[in-house]
Design a protein around this motif. Structure first.
Motif, PDB file in Angstrom:
ATOM      1  N   LYS A 146     -26.566 -13.791  36.226  1.00 21.57           N
ATOM      2  CA  LYS A 146     -27.103 -15.078  36.655  1.00 21.57           C
ATOM      3  C   LYS A 146     -27.466 -15.890  35.419  1.00 21.57           C
ATOM      4  N   VAL A 147     -27.120 -17.173  35.431  1.00 26.11           N
ATOM      5  CA  VAL A 147     -27.505 -18.062  34.337  1.00 26.11           C
ATOM      6  C   VAL A 147     -28.956 -18.483  34.549  1.00 26.11           C
ATOM      7  N   LEU A 148     -29.810 -18.154  33.573  1.00 25.03           N
ATOM      8  CA  LEU A 148     -31.215 -18.559  33.636  1.00 25.03           C
ATOM      9  C   LEU A 148     -31.423 -19.931  33.010  1.00 25.03           C
ATOM     10  N   ILE A 149     -30.816 -20.141  31.848  1.00 24.73           N
ATOM     11  CA  ILE A 149     -30.938 -21.411  31.133  1.00 24.73           C
ATOM     12  C   ILE A 149     -29.553 -21.799  30.641  1.00 24.73           C
ATOM     13  N   SER A 150     -29.133 -22.998  30.948  1.00 30.04           N
ATOM     14  CA  SER A 150     -27.840 -23.468  30.447  1.00 30.04           C
ATOM     15  C   SER A 150     -28.067 -24.531  29.376  1.00 30.04           C
ATOM     16  N   GLY A 151     -27.104 -24.653  28.491  1.00 27.67           N
ATOM     17  CA  GLY A 151     -27.154 -25.686  27.468  1.00 27.67           C
ATOM     18  C   GLY A 151     -28.122 -25.418  26.334  1.00 27.67           C
ATOM     19  N   LEU A 152     -28.259 -24.152  25.921  1.00 28.46           N
ATOM     20  CA  LEU A 152     -29.111 -23.844  24.768  1.00 28.46           C
ATOM     21  C   LEU A 152     -28.518 -24.441  23.498  1.00 28.46           C
ATOM     22  N   ASP A 153     -29.384 -24.824  22.576  1.00 29.54           N
ATOM     23  CA  ASP A 153     -28.921 -25.245  21.260  1.00 29.54           C
ATOM     24  C   ASP A 153     -28.326 -24.049  20.533  1.00 29.54           C
ATOM     25  N   LEU A 154     -27.325 -24.309  19.704  1.00 32.66           N
ATOM     26  CA  LEU A 154     -26.785 -23.246  18.870  1.00 32.66           C
ATOM     27  C   LEU A 154     -27.645 -23.123  17.616  1.00 32.66           C
ATOM     28  N   PRO A 155     -27.951 -21.904  17.205  1.00 29.74           N
ATOM     29  CA  PRO A 155     -28.751 -21.723  15.993  1.00 29.74           C
ATOM     30  C   PRO A 155     -27.880 -21.867  14.752  1.00 29.74           C
ATOM     31  N   GLY A 156     -28.545 -21.845  13.606  1.00 25.53           N
ATOM     32  CA  GLY A 156     -27.803 -21.804  12.369  1.00 25.53           C
ATOM     33  C   GLY A 156     -27.026 -20.498  12.286  1.00 25.53           C
ATOM     34  N   ASN A 157     -25.940 -20.499  11.531  1.00 23.43           N
ATOM     35  CA  ASN A 157     -25.189 -19.261  11.366  1.00 23.43           C
ATOM     36  C   ASN A 157     -24.645 -19.180   9.951  1.00 23.43           C
ATOM     37  N   TYR A 158     -24.366 -17.975   9.567  1.00 24.91           N
ATOM     38  CA  TYR A 158     -23.786 -17.706   8.262  1.00 24.91           C
ATOM     39  C   TYR A 158     -22.583 -16.812   8.499  1.00 24.91           C
ATOM     40  N   TYR A 159     -21.397 -17.357   8.336  1.00 29.37           N
ATOM     41  CA  TYR A 159     -20.160 -16.639   8.638  1.00 29.37           C
ATOM     42  C   TYR A 159     -20.214 -16.026  10.036  1.00 29.37           C
ATOM     43  N   GLU A 160     -20.622 -16.827  10.975  1.00 34.03           N
ATOM     44  CA  GLU A 160     -20.726 -16.484  12.398  1.00 34.03           C
ATOM     45  C   GLU A 160     -21.762 -15.407  12.706  1.00 34.03           C
ATOM     46  N   LEU A 161     -22.689 -15.171  11.812  1.00 34.45           N
ATOM     47  CA  LEU A 161     -23.862 -14.352  12.114  1.00 34.45           C
ATOM     48  C   LEU A 161     -24.924 -15.331  12.603  1.00 34.45           C
ATOM     49  N   TYR A 162     -25.053 -15.433  13.931  1.00 36.86           N
ATOM     50  CA  TYR A 162     -25.961 -16.411  14.540  1.00 36.86           C
ATOM     51  C   TYR A 162     -27.390 -15.896  14.530  1.00 36.86           C
ATOM     52  N   ARG A 163     -28.313 -16.774  14.271  1.00 38.87           N
ATOM     53  CA  ARG A 163     -29.747 -16.444  14.267  1.00 38.87           C
ATOM     54  C   ARG A 163     -30.347 -16.869  15.618  1.00 38.87           C
ATOM     55  N   TRP A 164     -30.077 -16.077  16.643  1.00 41.52           N
ATOM     56  CA  TRP A 164     -30.483 -16.449  18.001  1.00 41.52           C
ATOM     57  C   TRP A 164     -31.995 -16.502  18.160  1.00 41.52           C
ATOM     58  N   ASN A 165     -32.746 -15.812  17.296  1.00 35.32           N
ATOM     59  CA  ASN A 165     -34.208 -15.865  17.398  1.00 35.32           C
ATOM     60  C   ASN A 165     -34.744 -17.261  17.082  1.00 35.32           C
ATOM     61  N   GLU A 166     -33.917 -18.153  16.562  1.00 34.19           N
ATOM     62  CA  GLU A 166     -34.338 -19.536  16.336  1.00 34.19           C
ATOM     63  C   GLU A 166     -34.417 -20.335  17.642  1.00 34.19           C
ATOM     64  N   VAL A 167     -33.700 -19.900  18.675  1.00 32.18           N
ATOM     65  CA  VAL A 167     -33.666 -20.665  19.925  1.00 32.18           C
ATOM     66  C   VAL A 167     -34.069 -19.856  21.155  1.00 32.18           C
ATOM     67  N   PHE A 168     -34.304 -18.534  21.000  1.00 29.36           N
ATOM     68  CA  PHE A 168     -34.533 -17.693  22.168  1.00 29.36           C
ATOM     69  C   PHE A 168     -35.394 -16.485  21.815  1.00 29.36           C
ATOM     70  N   SER A 169     -36.426 -16.253  22.615  1.00 29.28           N
ATOM     71  CA  SER A 169     -37.195 -15.020  22.535  1.00 29.28           C
ATOM     72  C   SER A 169     -37.782 -14.735  23.900  1.00 29.28           C
ATOM     73  N   VAL A 170     -38.085 -13.468  24.145  1.00 25.48           N
ATOM     74  CA  VAL A 170     -38.616 -13.027  25.434  1.00 25.48           C
ATOM     75  C   VAL A 170     -40.001 -12.445  25.202  1.00 25.48           C
ATOM     76  N   TYR A 171     -40.950 -12.850  26.011  1.00 27.14           N
ATOM     77  CA  TYR A 171     -42.293 -12.294  25.939  1.00 27.14           C
ATOM     78  C   TYR A 171     -42.318 -10.987  26.733  1.00 27.14           C
ATOM     79  N   ASN A 172     -42.604  -9.888  26.058  1.00 27.67           N
ATOM     80  CA  ASN A 172     -42.760  -8.594  26.686  1.00 27.67           C
ATOM     81  C   ASN A 172     -44.214  -8.173  26.536  1.00 27.67           C
TER      82      ASN A 172
END
Length: 94
Positions: free
Chosen positions: A67-93
């Motif tokens: 199921k799609v929870l959020i659509s249209g997230l911003d893309l984070p910075g990347n270095y040779y396609e190593l994306y830094r997803w923690n710049e745009v997404f984190s989960v509270y546990n």
């Protein structure tokens, strides 16, 4: 011109039996990144992207219903396609 790397998909691993199985099946041109398991809701969440746009997907454990929870997230910075997803997404546990 630099070739793009293959887009990834996710595997599930049973640590007791040491067996693995493919967990996600993205369509051609899409890849899955940054999986997070949320124990309180028994869900796995991850990012699916085509390198231009991204969505946050979820699946309740032991089902095959994504199921799609959020659509249209911003893309984070990347270095040779190593994306830094923690710049745009984190989960509270808690």
């Amino acid at each position: 011109m630099m070739k793009k790397r293959p887009l990834p998909f996710l595997y599930s691993m049973d640590v007791k039996t040491n067996k693995q199985s493919q967990f996600t099946f993205p369509q051609k041109g899409l890849g899955d990144y940054a999986p997070v398991y949320h124990k309180a809701t028994n869900q796995t969440m991850w990012i699916r992207t085509n390198r231009k746009q991204a969505n946050l997907l979820t699946r309740v454990k032991d089902t095959k219903n994504d199921k799609v929870l959020i659509s249209g997230l911003d893309l984070p910075g990347n270095y040779y396609e190593l994306y830094r997803w923690n710049e745009v997404f984190s989960v509270y546990n808690p």
